[in-house]
Scaffold this motif. Structure first.
Motif, mmCIF file in Angstrom:
data_model
loop_
_atom_site.group_PDB
_atom_site.id
_atom_site.type_symbol
_atom_site.label_atom_id
_atom_site.label_comp_id
_atom_site.label_asym_id
_atom_site.label_seq_id
_atom_site.Cartn_x
_atom_site.Cartn_y
_atom_site.Cartn_z
ATOM 1 N N THR A 70 -36.448 12.504 -65.343
ATOM 2 C CA THR A 70 -37.210 12.119 -64.157
ATOM 3 C C THR A 70 -38.565 12.817 -64.153
ATOM 4 O O THR A 70 -38.646 14.036 -64.242
ATOM 5 N N VAL A 96 -43.245 11.769 -63.903
ATOM 6 C CA VAL A 96 -44.321 10.788 -64.040
ATOM 7 C C VAL A 96 -44.693 10.735 -65.511
ATOM 8 O O VAL A 96 -44.935 11.782 -66.129
ATOM 9 N N GLN A 104 -43.975 6.288 -62.528
ATOM 10 C CA GLN A 104 -42.824 7.124 -62.153
ATOM 11 C C GLN A 104 -41.541 6.603 -62.795
ATOM 12 O O GLN A 104 -41.247 5.398 -62.736
ATOM 13 N N THR A 122 -37.459 7.523 -62.544
ATOM 14 C CA THR A 122 -36.447 8.279 -61.815
ATOM 15 C C THR A 122 -35.079 7.914 -62.360
ATOM 16 O O THR A 122 -34.725 6.734 -62.417
#
Length: 120
Positions: A87, A89, A115, A117
């Motif tokens: 996780t 950027v 991003q 996640t």
């Protein structure tokens, strides 16, 4: 000047896959992928030279694959077996320097990031 736009980020569960894309206004000799998690330093993941060389961070252990399509001005990062610790950027970067590695200070063009996640 090189303009970079990343896409392909999102939310997946542990073990899932994502493919990131980075469209460049022009391709450079060396292009790479980096990531930055909250409160962490930016870390290099992989780079690809126009000569065909590929470089990967050891900790990836073969889970990620970088590729480039010069005809489409696009850099890719295929990410498999994703884990929560992935996780972050994710950033695309480029440099005209005639050496290729995964050290952030060697890259002078950066995208805005996308991003990723990964939830357990």
């Amino acid at each position: 000047q090189v303009h970079l736009v990343e896409s392909g980020g999102g939310s997946v569960h542990t073990g899932g896959s994502l493919r990131l894309s980075c469209v460049a206004s022009r391709m450079t000799y060396c292009m790479g992928w980096f990531r930055q998690a909250p409160s962490q330093e930016r870390e290099g993941l992989a780079s690809a030279s126009s000569g065909g060389s590929r470089y990967y961070a050891d900790f990836l252990r073969g889970r990620f694959t970088i590729s480039r399509d010069n005809a489409k001005n696009t850099l890719y990062l295929q990410m498999n077996n994703l884990k929560p610790e992935d996780t972050a950027v994710y950033y695309c970067a480029a440099t005209d320097a005639r050496s290729c590695n995964i050290y952030a200070d060697r890259f002078n063009y950066w995208g805005q990031g996308t991003q990723v996640t990964v939830s357990s």
